[in-house]
Design a protein around this motif. Sequence first.
Motif, PDB file in Angstrom:
ATOM      1  N   LEU A  10      -0.792 -29.709   8.229  1.00 45.43           N
ATOM      2  CA  LEU A  10      -0.312 -28.628   9.094  1.00 45.43           C
ATOM      3  C   LEU A  10       0.378 -29.172  10.342  1.00 45.43           C
ATOM      4  O   LEU A  10       1.477 -28.738  10.698  1.00 45.43           O
ATOM      5  CB  LEU A  10      -1.486 -27.732   9.494  1.00 45.43           C
ATOM      6  N   ILE A  11      -0.270 -30.108  11.025  1.00 47.84           N
ATOM      7  CA  ILE A  11       0.263 -30.548  12.313  1.00 47.84           C
ATOM      8  C   ILE A  11       1.500 -31.436  12.168  1.00 47.84           C
ATOM      9  O   ILE A  11       2.187 -31.697  13.157  1.00 47.84           O
ATOM     10  CB  ILE A  11      -0.816 -31.284  13.141  1.00 47.84           C
ATOM     11  N   ALA A  12       1.784 -31.901  10.952  1.00 50.01           N
ATOM     12  CA  ALA A  12       2.961 -32.746  10.755  1.00 50.01           C
ATOM     13  C   ALA A  12       4.252 -31.987  11.064  1.00 50.01           C
ATOM     14  O   ALA A  12       5.242 -32.587  11.487  1.00 50.01           O
ATOM     15  CB  ALA A  12       2.991 -33.272   9.320  1.00 50.01           C
ATOM     16  N   ASP A  13       4.222 -30.659  10.867  1.00 47.96           N
ATOM     17  CA  ASP A  13       5.427 -29.861  11.144  1.00 47.96           C
ATOM     18  C   ASP A  13       5.053 -28.534  11.801  1.00 47.96           C
ATOM     19  O   ASP A  13       5.651 -27.504  11.544  1.00 47.96           O
ATOM     20  CB  ASP A  13       6.198 -29.613   9.835  1.00 47.96           C
ATOM     21  N   PHE A  14       4.042 -28.577  12.659  1.00 47.50           N
ATOM     22  CA  PHE A  14       3.571 -27.348  13.300  1.00 47.50           C
ATOM     23  C   PHE A  14       4.519 -26.906  14.400  1.00 47.50           C
ATOM     24  O   PHE A  14       5.009 -27.722  15.191  1.00 47.50           O
ATOM     25  CB  PHE A  14       2.171 -27.559  13.878  1.00 47.50           C
TER      26      PHE A  14
ATOM     27  N   MET B 198      -4.782 -23.689  20.221  1.00 47.21           N
ATOM     28  CA  MET B 198      -5.709 -23.460  19.124  1.00 47.21           C
ATOM     29  C   MET B 198      -5.562 -24.527  18.050  1.00 47.21           C
ATOM     30  O   MET B 198      -6.551 -25.101  17.572  1.00 47.21           O
ATOM     31  CB  MET B 198      -5.450 -22.069  18.512  1.00 47.21           C
ATOM     32  N   VAL B 199      -4.323 -24.799  17.685  1.00 41.81           N
ATOM     33  CA  VAL B 199      -4.072 -25.739  16.592  1.00 41.81           C
ATOM     34  C   VAL B 199      -4.179 -27.195  17.033  1.00 41.81           C
ATOM     35  O   VAL B 199      -4.776 -28.025  16.331  1.00 41.81           O
ATOM     36  CB  VAL B 199      -2.687 -25.465  15.956  1.00 41.81           C
ATOM     37  N   LEU B 200      -3.635 -27.520  18.176  1.00 41.52           N
ATOM     38  CA  LEU B 200      -3.545 -28.921  18.583  1.00 41.52           C
ATOM     39  C   LEU B 200      -4.714 -29.423  19.436  1.00 41.52           C
ATOM     40  O   LEU B 200      -4.924 -30.634  19.541  1.00 41.52           O
ATOM     41  CB  LEU B 200      -2.234 -29.161  19.340  1.00 41.52           C
ATOM     42  N   LYS B 201      -5.482 -28.500  20.026  1.00 37.10           N
ATOM     43  CA  LYS B 201      -6.592 -28.930  20.880  1.00 37.10           C
ATOM     44  C   LYS B 201      -7.953 -28.470  20.362  1.00 37.10           C
ATOM     45  O   LYS B 201      -8.913 -29.253  20.339  1.00 37.10           O
ATOM     46  CB  LYS B 201      -6.388 -28.403  22.307  1.00 37.10           C
ATOM     47  N   VAL B 202      -8.045 -27.196  19.963  1.00 36.96           N
ATOM     48  CA  VAL B 202      -9.358 -26.645  19.599  1.00 36.96           C
ATOM     49  C   VAL B 202      -9.788 -27.066  18.191  1.00 36.96           C
ATOM     50  O   VAL B 202     -10.921 -27.528  17.995  1.00 36.96           O
ATOM     51  CB  VAL B 202      -9.349 -25.103  19.709  1.00 36.96           C
ATOM     52  N   LEU B 203      -8.913 -26.924  17.215  1.00 37.84           N
ATOM     53  CA  LEU B 203      -9.288 -27.280  15.841  1.00 37.84           C
ATOM     54  C   LEU B 203      -9.718 -28.737  15.692  1.00 37.84           C
ATOM     55  O   LEU B 203     -10.688 -29.014  14.958  1.00 37.84           O
ATOM     56  CB  LEU B 203      -8.143 -26.946  14.881  1.00 37.84           C
ATOM     57  N   PRO B 204      -9.057 -29.692  16.357  1.00 40.21           N
ATOM     58  CA  PRO B 204      -9.540 -31.077  16.247  1.00 40.21           C
ATOM     59  C   PRO B 204     -10.978 -31.249  16.729  1.00 40.21           C
ATOM     60  O   PRO B 204     -11.712 -32.105  16.228  1.00 40.21           O
ATOM     61  CB  PRO B 204      -8.570 -31.865  17.137  1.00 40.21           C
TER      62      PRO B 204
ATOM     63  N   ILE C  32      -3.480 -19.985   9.051  1.00 36.72           N
ATOM     64  CA  ILE C  32      -2.481 -20.594   9.934  1.00 36.72           C
ATOM     65  C   ILE C  32      -1.368 -21.243   9.106  1.00 36.72           C
ATOM     66  O   ILE C  32      -0.182 -21.138   9.447  1.00 36.72           O
ATOM     67  CB  ILE C  32      -3.131 -21.632  10.862  1.00 36.72           C
ATOM     68  N   VAL C  33      -1.739 -21.901   8.023  1.00 38.82           N
ATOM     69  CA  VAL C  33      -0.746 -22.529   7.148  1.00 38.82           C
ATOM     70  C   VAL C  33       0.185 -21.476   6.556  1.00 38.82           C
ATOM     71  O   VAL C  33       1.407 -21.652   6.512  1.00 38.82           O
ATOM     72  CB  VAL C  33      -1.432 -23.331   6.024  1.00 38.82           C
ATOM     73  N   LEU C  34      -0.377 -20.357   6.118  1.00 36.16           N
ATOM     74  CA  LEU C  34       0.439 -19.279   5.560  1.00 36.16           C
ATOM     75  C   LEU C  34       1.383 -18.721   6.621  1.00 36.16           C
ATOM     76  O   LEU C  34       2.557 -18.437   6.349  1.00 36.16           O
ATOM     77  CB  LEU C  34      -0.460 -18.169   5.006  1.00 36.16           C
ATOM     78  N   GLU C  35       0.884 -18.559   7.838  1.00 38.25           N
ATOM     79  CA  GLU C  35       1.731 -18.063   8.922  1.00 38.25           C
ATOM     80  C   GLU C  35       2.887 -19.023   9.209  1.00 38.25           C
ATOM     81  O   GLU C  35       4.024 -18.594   9.423  1.00 38.25           O
ATOM     82  CB  GLU C  35       0.911 -17.851  10.190  1.00 38.25           C
ATOM     83  N   GLN C  36       2.589 -20.311   9.220  1.00 40.15           N
ATOM     84  CA  GLN C  36       3.645 -21.289   9.460  1.00 40.15           C
ATOM     85  C   GLN C  36       4.706 -21.229   8.364  1.00 40.15           C
ATOM     86  O   GLN C  36       5.906 -21.278   8.636  1.00 40.15           O
ATOM     87  CB  GLN C  36       3.047 -22.693   9.539  1.00 40.15           C
ATOM     88  N   ARG C  37       4.288 -21.092   7.146  1.00 43.45           N
ATOM     89  CA  ARG C  37       5.237 -21.005   6.037  1.00 43.45           C
ATOM     90  C   ARG C  37       6.090 -19.744   6.154  1.00 43.45           C
ATOM     91  O   ARG C  37       7.279 -19.757   5.834  1.00 43.45           O
ATOM     92  CB  ARG C  37       4.492 -21.010   4.696  1.00 43.45           C
TER      93      ARG C  37
END
Length: 279
Positions: A89-93, A104-110, A153-158
């Motif tokens: 996910l984070i490779a192309d977030f 949420m994605v870059l700080k909390v999920l890790p 989140i992945v579905l939303e990014q797509r």
Amino acid sequence: MKYAGYEMEELLPLVAKLAAKYTSGESSSVPYETANMLMEAVCYCILENGEQENALLKTGQMAAAESYRQGYEKVLKKTGRAQEAYNELIADFRAYGNENYRDMVLKVLPTFFMEYDPRFAPQETIIGLDYPTLRTVSEDTGIDAVERYLEFIVLEQRFLQKFSEETVEKLLTRFSGDYRIDIFNLCSVVLRHVLAAGLLGRQPGKRISEEEYTALGRVCAGRDKNELTELLSRLTEILAASGWKEDEKMLWYLLGDTENFAVELAEGAKRNTLEHVVV
């Protein structure tokens, strides 16, 4: 009383063994709060082995210790799978400038992956999943919640990456001048714009004019909530088929906003406030 399909006396030995590991073999006696946490850990893994809804049917067919062992292995596999999904996910977030989404994605999920304890507290979600998604994970906990949340989140990014960043950010800016710090679902804003364009019979992207809001109001005013929901569902099916062929998960996820959108469209048409519902 049964817990995760087993009598208490079948689970207590498992909790005692887990307590001994928790204290590094020094004792199987732990404070009440810790014992309760470990009991929840055992039950969580057993239910994981039973695939949640079928747990009570399946767990009774094998010894509690074996069911727990298999469930624990599934928790480990899910955790590894979720970590891999996160790395992809984070490779192309893209956060599109929204601070809550980015954090949420870059700080909390890790934080979850650093602190999650599959052995002693697999039931703990640890983090707050504050960025709102189109579908909820409120009934899940632990790795079940995080893995499902990541899937959303992945579905939303797509979905969002089918549009240019400029287009997405323009729509978000129209929705809220403070969109960069506001907390809301980004996907919903874009999805609703696209569906509204479908209702109007035109291509998405262009700002909705006053005349078009009036026309949209006429479309909505002639239908009740159920009729609007059905119409929006059909448009969503067409949209999903055009951009994500044979991807049932994408369609299922996008349909998570359909009923709420129908209600807000009906209310917006009634009050002549559709500009606050769709941009």
